[in-house]
Scaffold this motif. Structure first.
Motif, PDB file in Angstrom:
ATOM      1  N   SER A 187       0.821  -1.211   0.000  1.00 31.85           N
ATOM      2  CA  SER A 187       0.000   0.000   0.000  1.00 31.85           C
ATOM      3  C   SER A 187       0.856   1.263   0.000  1.00 31.85           C
ATOM      4  O   SER A 187       0.522   2.255  -0.662  1.00 31.85           O
ATOM      5  CB  SER A 187      -0.941   0.003   1.210  1.00 31.85           C
ATOM      6  OG  SER A 187      -0.197  -0.097   2.418  1.00 31.85           O
ATOM      7  N   TYR A 188       1.948   1.245   0.755  1.00 33.52           N
ATOM      8  CA  TYR A 188       2.808   2.439   0.793  1.00 33.52           C
ATOM      9  C   TYR A 188       3.471   2.686  -0.559  1.00 33.52           C
ATOM     10  O   TYR A 188       3.738   3.829  -0.935  1.00 33.52           O
ATOM     11  CB  TYR A 188       3.852   2.321   1.907  1.00 33.52           C
ATOM     12  CG  TYR A 188       4.958   1.318   1.660  1.00 33.52           C
ATOM     13  CD1 TYR A 188       6.123   1.675   0.997  1.00 33.52           C
ATOM     14  CD2 TYR A 188       4.828  -0.003   2.101  1.00 33.52           C
ATOM     15  CE1 TYR A 188       7.133   0.759   0.769  1.00 33.52           C
ATOM     16  CE2 TYR A 188       5.827  -0.927   1.872  1.00 33.52           C
ATOM     17  CZ  TYR A 188       6.983  -0.547   1.199  1.00 33.52           C
ATOM     18  OH  TYR A 188       7.972  -1.463   0.967  1.00 33.52           O
ATOM     19  N   GLU A 189       3.748   1.586  -1.304  1.00 31.96           N
ATOM     20  CA  GLU A 189       4.319   1.741  -2.643  1.00 31.96           C
ATOM     21  C   GLU A 189       3.286   2.321  -3.607  1.00 31.96           C
ATOM     22  O   GLU A 189       3.609   3.178  -4.449  1.00 31.96           O
ATOM     23  CB  GLU A 189       4.824   0.395  -3.146  1.00 31.96           C
ATOM     24  CG  GLU A 189       6.025  -0.146  -2.378  1.00 31.96           C
ATOM     25  CD  GLU A 189       6.444  -1.515  -2.860  1.00 31.96           C
ATOM     26  OE1 GLU A 189       7.646  -1.706  -3.136  1.00 31.96           O
ATOM     27  OE2 GLU A 189       5.560  -2.398  -2.965  1.00 31.96           O
ATOM     28  N   LEU A 190       2.043   1.870  -3.491  1.00 33.52           N
ATOM     29  CA  LEU A 190       0.968   2.417  -4.329  1.00 33.52           C
ATOM     30  C   LEU A 190       0.733   3.895  -4.028  1.00 33.52           C
ATOM     31  O   LEU A 190       0.440   4.684  -4.935  1.00 33.52           O
ATOM     32  CB  LEU A 190      -0.317   1.617  -4.117  1.00 33.52           C
ATOM     33  CG  LEU A 190      -0.280   0.157  -4.595  1.00 33.52           C
ATOM     34  CD1 LEU A 190      -1.570  -0.560  -4.225  1.00 33.52           C
ATOM     35  CD2 LEU A 190      -0.049   0.090  -6.108  1.00 33.52           C
ATOM     36  N   ALA A 191       0.890   4.257  -2.756  1.00 31.82           N
ATOM     37  CA  ALA A 191       0.751   5.675  -2.395  1.00 31.82           C
ATOM     38  C   ALA A 191       1.852   6.505  -3.050  1.00 31.82           C
ATOM     39  O   ALA A 191       1.614   7.636  -3.499  1.00 31.82           O
ATOM     40  CB  ALA A 191       0.782   5.835  -0.874  1.00 31.82           C
ATOM     41  N   GLN A 192       3.060   5.947  -3.116  1.00 28.99           N
ATOM     42  CA  GLN A 192       4.169   6.649  -3.767  1.00 28.99           C
ATOM     43  C   GLN A 192       3.920   6.777  -5.264  1.00 28.99           C
ATOM     44  O   GLN A 192       4.211   7.818  -5.874  1.00 28.99           O
ATOM     45  CB  GLN A 192       5.472   5.890  -3.518  1.00 28.99           C
ATOM     46  CG  GLN A 192       6.704   6.566  -4.103  1.00 28.99           C
ATOM     47  CD  GLN A 192       6.978   7.914  -3.473  1.00 28.99           C
ATOM     48  OE1 GLN A 192       7.164   8.017  -2.270  1.00 28.99           O
ATOM     49  NE2 GLN A 192       6.975   8.961  -4.281  1.00 28.99           N
ATOM     50  N   VAL A 193       3.356   5.736  -5.879  1.00 28.94           N
ATOM     51  CA  VAL A 193       3.017   5.790  -7.304  1.00 28.94           C
ATOM     52  C   VAL A 193       1.987   6.891  -7.566  1.00 28.94           C
ATOM     53  O   VAL A 193       2.069   7.626  -8.555  1.00 28.94           O
ATOM     54  CB  VAL A 193       2.485   4.421  -7.792  1.00 28.94           C
ATOM     55  CG1 VAL A 193       1.877   4.541  -9.186  1.00 28.94           C
ATOM     56  CG2 VAL A 193       3.616   3.395  -7.799  1.00 28.94           C
ATOM     57  N   ALA A 194       1.008   7.014  -6.661  1.00 26.86           N
ATOM     58  CA  ALA A 194       0.001   8.072  -6.811  1.00 26.86           C
ATOM     59  C   ALA A 194       0.640   9.453  -6.722  1.00 26.86           C
ATOM     60  O   ALA A 194       0.235  10.389  -7.439  1.00 26.86           O
ATOM     61  CB  ALA A 194      -1.078   7.911  -5.744  1.00 26.86           C
ATOM     62  N   GLU A 195       1.655   9.600  -5.869  1.00 24.44           N
ATOM     63  CA  GLU A 195       2.375  10.880  -5.785  1.00 24.44           C
ATOM     64  C   GLU A 195       3.133  11.157  -7.084  1.00 24.44           C
ATOM     65  O   GLU A 195       3.179  12.295  -7.556  1.00 24.44           O
ATOM     66  CB  GLU A 195       3.335  10.858  -4.599  1.00 24.44           C
ATOM     67  CG  GLU A 195       2.648  10.905  -3.242  1.00 24.44           C
ATOM     68  CD  GLU A 195       3.654  10.989  -2.105  1.00 24.44           C
ATOM     69  OE1 GLU A 195       4.824  11.351  -2.365  1.00 24.44           O
ATOM     70  OE2 GLU A 195       3.265  10.689  -0.958  1.00 24.44           O
ATOM     71  N   PHE A 196       3.743  10.117  -7.656  1.00 28.24           N
ATOM     72  CA  PHE A 196       4.409  10.274  -8.946  1.00 28.24           C
ATOM     73  C   PHE A 196       3.411  10.768  -9.997  1.00 28.24           C
ATOM     74  O   PHE A 196       3.713  11.671 -10.789  1.00 28.24           O
ATOM     75  CB  PHE A 196       5.015   8.950  -9.412  1.00 28.24           C
ATOM     76  CG  PHE A 196       6.239   8.517  -8.656  1.00 28.24           C
ATOM     77  CD1 PHE A 196       7.144   9.444  -8.172  1.00 28.24           C
ATOM     78  CD2 PHE A 196       6.498   7.169  -8.434  1.00 28.24           C
ATOM     79  CE1 PHE A 196       8.283   9.051  -7.474  1.00 28.24           C
ATOM     80  CE2 PHE A 196       7.623   6.764  -7.744  1.00 28.24           C
ATOM     81  CZ  PHE A 196       8.515   7.702  -7.261  1.00 28.24           C
TER      82      PHE A 196
END
Length: 316
Positions: A116-125
């Motif tokens: 989930s934290y990786e998906l959150a980073q992708v959303a920031e990208f």
């Protein structure tokens, strides 16, 4: 004193801007070098194809362009609403047509399972790239930087290819927009490089009159990344003419294409003592030169998209 770029671009004032970028020392690095006799004309096609690729990826529409021997002109319309309408995956797909992106993003696009934290980073990208895909500065960076690298590699040298950052001019009225577009489309005629607008190479007016139906292939050949195969980016046409003014908001140019061609033809016949060329008075009107009656031209201009698709299918 020059103003910061953020003060020169204001979408609340106008979405239309005239852009100019010149080669270093204004030398003919995209034309026929008068000192050595070497031809760099092929680089004009590099620039034209790159403009159309970036317009297809960015939330930027092209109203007019002219690629000359030592500079080029663009008339652009910025449309951040386009970028806001894209999904995060659309944004990431468009961005990775130009850049690989971080390893985390590459893993996401490859379909790897992520926390989930990786998906959150992708959303920031995605949010960061969405803003960049609506930015004129990023559009110009992606245009000028690649052309400079290609030219320096071809010449076996390093250093500046463009003399400075691009220059921008706000077009705040319809009259300013039309006069600037006509000025851009007439650049090759004024420079003595072409006799008429329809014979001027690497200009938007020639593309409007005789569209390149291999444009989609030319655009796609520039992108070698696998991302383009996974995300089929449509090739965006030039900003269309929409006819007379209307009460509603018009996303295209609020002018009739036939009237614009007549305006360019009329303007091109005016002799400017500071310029080399003009359209000769002996030339017939532009629609007559194109071999079209007003009714034929009206049908062709109003059904352009359908004809464009039909001719691409027949050529395939």
């Amino acid at each position: 004193m020059p103003r910061p770029r953020c003060e020169q671009i204001s979408l609340t004032d106008t979405p239309y801007y005239h852009i100019i970028s010149r080669c270093v020392r204004r030398t003919f690095l995209c034309g026929q070098d008068q000192a050595t006799g070497k031809s760099f004309e092929h680089r004009r096609q590099w620039i034209e194809d790159r403009i159309r690729l970036l317009a297809s990826l960015f939330a930027v529409d092209i109203a007019a362009y002219a690629v000359m021997s030592n500079h080029y002109h663009l008339v652009v319309k910025l449309d951040p609403a386009q970028a806001e309408s894209w999904s995060d995956d659309d944004v990431l797909g468009r961005w990775t047509c130009l850049f690989k992106g971080p390893l985390l993003l590459q893993r996401y696009l490859a379909g790897d399972k992520q926390e989930s934290y990786e998906l959150a980073q992708v959303a920031e990208f995605a949010q960061c790239y969405r803003q960049r895909l609506a930015s004129l500065s990023w559009f110009m960076k992606c245009l000028n930087e690649l052309i400079a690298r290609q030219a320096n590699q071809e010449d076996g040298c390093t250093g500046h290819f463009w003399e400075a950052r691009f220059k921008s001019q706000a077009l705040r009225t319809e009259a300013a927009l039309l006069s600037c577009m006509a000025y851009v489309d007439l650049n090759p005629v004024r420079a003595g490089m072409a006799d008429t607008p329809e014979t001027s190479e690497h200009t938007s007016i020639k593309e409007r009159i005789a569209p390149r139906f291999d444009l989609a292939q030319a655009v796609r050949e520039q992108v070698k990344l696998d991302a383009l195969l996974r995300f089929d980016v449509p090739v965006k046409p030039l900003l269309p003419f929409e006819g007379a003014f209307a009460d509603r908001e018009q996303p295209g140019i609020p002018f009739a294409l036939e009237d614009y061609l007549s305006l360019v033809d009329y303007t091109g016949r005016a002799i400017d003592p500071r310029k080399k060329g003009a359209i000769a008075d002996t030339q017939p009107p532009i629609l007559q030169r194109l071999g079209l009656t007003p009714d034929q031209w009206l049908a062709q201009s109003t059904q352009f998209e359908a004809l464009h698709r039909q001719q691409r299918r027949s050529a395939a």
